[in-house]
Design an enzyme around this catalytic site. Structure first.
Site, short mmCIF file in Angstrom:
data_model
loop_
_atom_site.label_atom_id
_atom_site.label_comp_id
_atom_site.label_asym_id
_atom_site.label_seq_id
_atom_site.Cartn_x
_atom_site.Cartn_y
_atom_site.Cartn_z
N LEU A 143 9.59 -6.70 -20.85
CA LEU A 143 10.29 -5.68 -20.20
C LEU A 143 9.58 -4.22 -20.16
O LEU A 143 8.57 -4.01 -20.80
CB LEU A 143 11.80 -5.45 -20.67
N PRO A 144 10.03 -3.31 -19.06
CA PRO A 144 9.29 -2.13 -18.72
C PRO A 144 8.98 -1.18 -20.12
O PRO A 144 8.02 -0.97 -20.43
CB PRO A 144 10.08 -1.37 -17.85
N THR A 189 5.16 -3.67 -23.66
CA THR A 189 4.56 -2.56 -24.52
C THR A 189 5.43 -1.31 -24.79
O THR A 189 5.92 -0.78 -23.57
CB THR A 189 3.31 -1.98 -23.64
N LYS A 192 -1.85 -2.27 -30.09
CA LYS A 192 -1.86 -2.02 -28.56
C LYS A 192 -2.39 -0.71 -28.03
O LYS A 192 -3.12 -0.34 -27.12
CB LYS A 192 -0.59 -2.70 -27.87
N LYS A 203 1.07 5.45 -19.12
CA LYS A 203 2.47 5.06 -20.01
C LYS A 203 1.84 4.85 -21.44
O LYS A 203 2.33 5.31 -22.45
CB LYS A 203 3.30 3.90 -19.64
P1 NAD Z 1 7.45 -5.04 -13.84
O1 NAD Z 1 8.22 -3.88 -13.68
O2 NAD Z 1 6.61 -5.87 -12.97
O3 NAD Z 1 8.42 -6.25 -14.73
C1 NAD Z 1 9.56 -5.96 -15.40
C2 NAD Z 1 10.65 -6.73 -15.10
O4 NAD Z 1 11.53 -6.59 -15.93
C3 NAD Z 1 11.20 -6.60 -13.68
O5 NAD Z 1 11.19 -7.61 -13.10
C4 NAD Z 1 12.68 -5.95 -13.94
O6 NAD Z 1 13.45 -6.32 -12.75
C5 NAD Z 1 12.90 -6.65 -15.39
N1 NAD Z 1 14.20 -5.92 -16.02
C6 NAD Z 1 14.34 -4.66 -16.12
N2 NAD Z 1 15.41 -4.42 -16.83
C7 NAD Z 1 15.92 -5.67 -17.11
C8 NAD Z 1 16.96 -6.36 -18.10
N3 NAD Z 1 17.73 -5.34 -18.45
N4 NAD Z 1 17.37 -7.40 -17.87
C9 NAD Z 1 16.50 -8.48 -16.92
N5 NAD Z 1 15.46 -8.05 -16.51
C10 NAD Z 1 14.84 -6.72 -16.46
O7 NAD Z 1 6.46 -4.88 -15.36
P2 NAD Z 1 5.05 -5.73 -15.82
O8 NAD Z 1 3.95 -5.09 -15.22
O9 NAD Z 1 5.47 -7.14 -15.54
O10 NAD Z 1 5.17 -5.19 -17.24
C11 NAD Z 1 5.91 -5.76 -18.41
C12 NAD Z 1 5.55 -5.00 -19.61
O11 NAD Z 1 4.16 -5.38 -19.79
C13 NAD Z 1 5.70 -3.65 -19.74
O12 NAD Z 1 6.21 -3.06 -20.81
C14 NAD Z 1 4.04 -3.23 -19.57
O13 NAD Z 1 3.76 -1.98 -20.05
C15 NAD Z 1 3.38 -4.28 -20.07
N6 NAD Z 1 1.83 -4.76 -19.55
C16 NAD Z 1 1.65 -4.83 -18.42
C17 NAD Z 1 0.70 -5.19 -17.78
C18 NAD Z 1 0.05 -5.03 -16.34
O14 NAD Z 1 -1.01 -5.36 -16.07
N7 NAD Z 1 1.07 -5.02 -15.52
C19 NAD Z 1 -0.68 -5.25 -19.03
C20 NAD Z 1 -0.25 -5.24 -20.26
C21 NAD Z 1 1.14 -4.96 -20.51
#
Ligand code: NAD
Length: 291
Positions: free
Chosen positions: A64-65, A93, A168, A243
């Protein structure tokens, strides 16, 4: 194994698909219909709510975000509906303090939780080649490791609750600061009349060598193929670097640590993200430093 997967975005979508491919029964839930449809196409089954996904699951993965989303999903759906002893793996994260309090609250609810954030972007999530850094008890890690191994190339036990998140943000603070240093150095080399590829060849085998230069060179046509060669599209968005730098500053303040380089990197990425409307890769900050 029956696994609930909550959060099927850029990262979670590929990760849930890899668990399904490995033979797990994955019950997927996301607030986004589009994300849910993609997960079903990838072999997951669709849950109507987070509570439904969690009911009867042996493990619950969240991607999740931010910390507030994980805490809310845990309080509203996971704690009331998970069976005793269910394993919770939060791969998002989030801030160290929320990770620790989530794990403690899970233990009070009779559940076993670990924080398991990842290194590696969307491509690694799709390919199942993420690196997981895990915080939690030895028993929690032993149960989490085989599940995480289906989504990654390395699974490392960093220490107690919150240690995964600490590792991380420390890693990403180093990356943010080293990317800024790499960018300003390349910009200076160019202004001093050096051919960037020549400088790359020299620094790559000299004491200035670092990952941001040799594996992720921020200039097009220099070094290996990187987001710079694709107009800074794809890769790791500068907003996500910001972030992580903010989380690092928050964690540093909580233990009174002096982090001047991390703090400067945060300041520079704040200005860059504010001005950049295209959501470009974090290496695009070189364009600001080129003047
Ligand atoms: P994203 O925004 O693409 O995905 C997050 C998902 O969570 C969305 O689909 C959203 O609809 C869903 N969501 C939000 N609240 C919700 C709830 N209450 N119930 C169900 N679903 C819910 O983000 P992402 O890029 O997939 O990143 C996710 C995590 O991974 C973050 O914490 C980010 O910091 C971490 N991260 C991302 C990357 C990257 O390159 N994108 C790399 C390493 C770590």
């Amino acid at each position: 194994m029956k696994i609930a997967f909550i959060g099927l975005g850029n990262m979670g979508g590929g990760m849930a698909a890899n668990l399904a491919k490995a033979g797990h029964e994955v019950r997927a839930f996301d607030l986004s219909e589009e994300a849910l449809v993609r997960a079903v196409e990838a072999g997951c089954s669709r849950a109507a709510s987070a509570a439904e996904a969690v009911t009867g699951a042996e493990a619950v993965v969240t991607m999740l975000p931010a910390g507030k989303h994980v805490a809310a999903v845990y309080q509203d759906a996971v704690f009331p509906h998970a069976d005793d002893g269910t394993l919770l793996l939060d791969c998002s994260t989030i801030d160290v303090a929320t990770a620790r309090s989530n794990i403690e609250a899970a233990a009070n609810a009779g559940l076993v939780a670990v924080d398991a954030p990842v290194s590696g972007g969307i491509a690694a999530a799709n390919a199942g080649t993420l690196t997981f850094m895990v915080g939690g008890s030895d028993a929690g890690f032993a149960r989490a490791e085989p599940i995480l191994a289906k989504m990654g190339k390395a699974v490392i036990h960093a220490g107690d609750a919150g240690a995964g998140q600490a590792a991380k943000i420390c890693n990403n603070m180093l990356l943010g600061a080293s990317m800024v240093a790499t960018c300003e150095t390349l910009a200076l080399a160019q202004k001093l009349g050096l051919d960037p590829q020549k400088f790359f060849d020299i620094a790559s085998v000299s004491s200035g060598q670092c990952w941001s230069l040799t594996s992720y060179a921020p200039l097009p046509g220099v070094g290996p193929v990187t987001p710079a060669d694709n107009d800074y599209k794809g890769g790791f968005a500068a907003a996500l670097m910001l972030k992580d730098l903010r989380l690092a500053m928050e964690a540093a303040a909580s233990v009174d640590a002096d982090v001047p380089m991390g703090s400067k990197a945060r300041e520079l990425y704040e200005a860059f993200v504010e001005a950049d409307k295209d959501g470009r890769d974090f290496s695009a900050i070189i364009q600001t430093l080129q003047g």
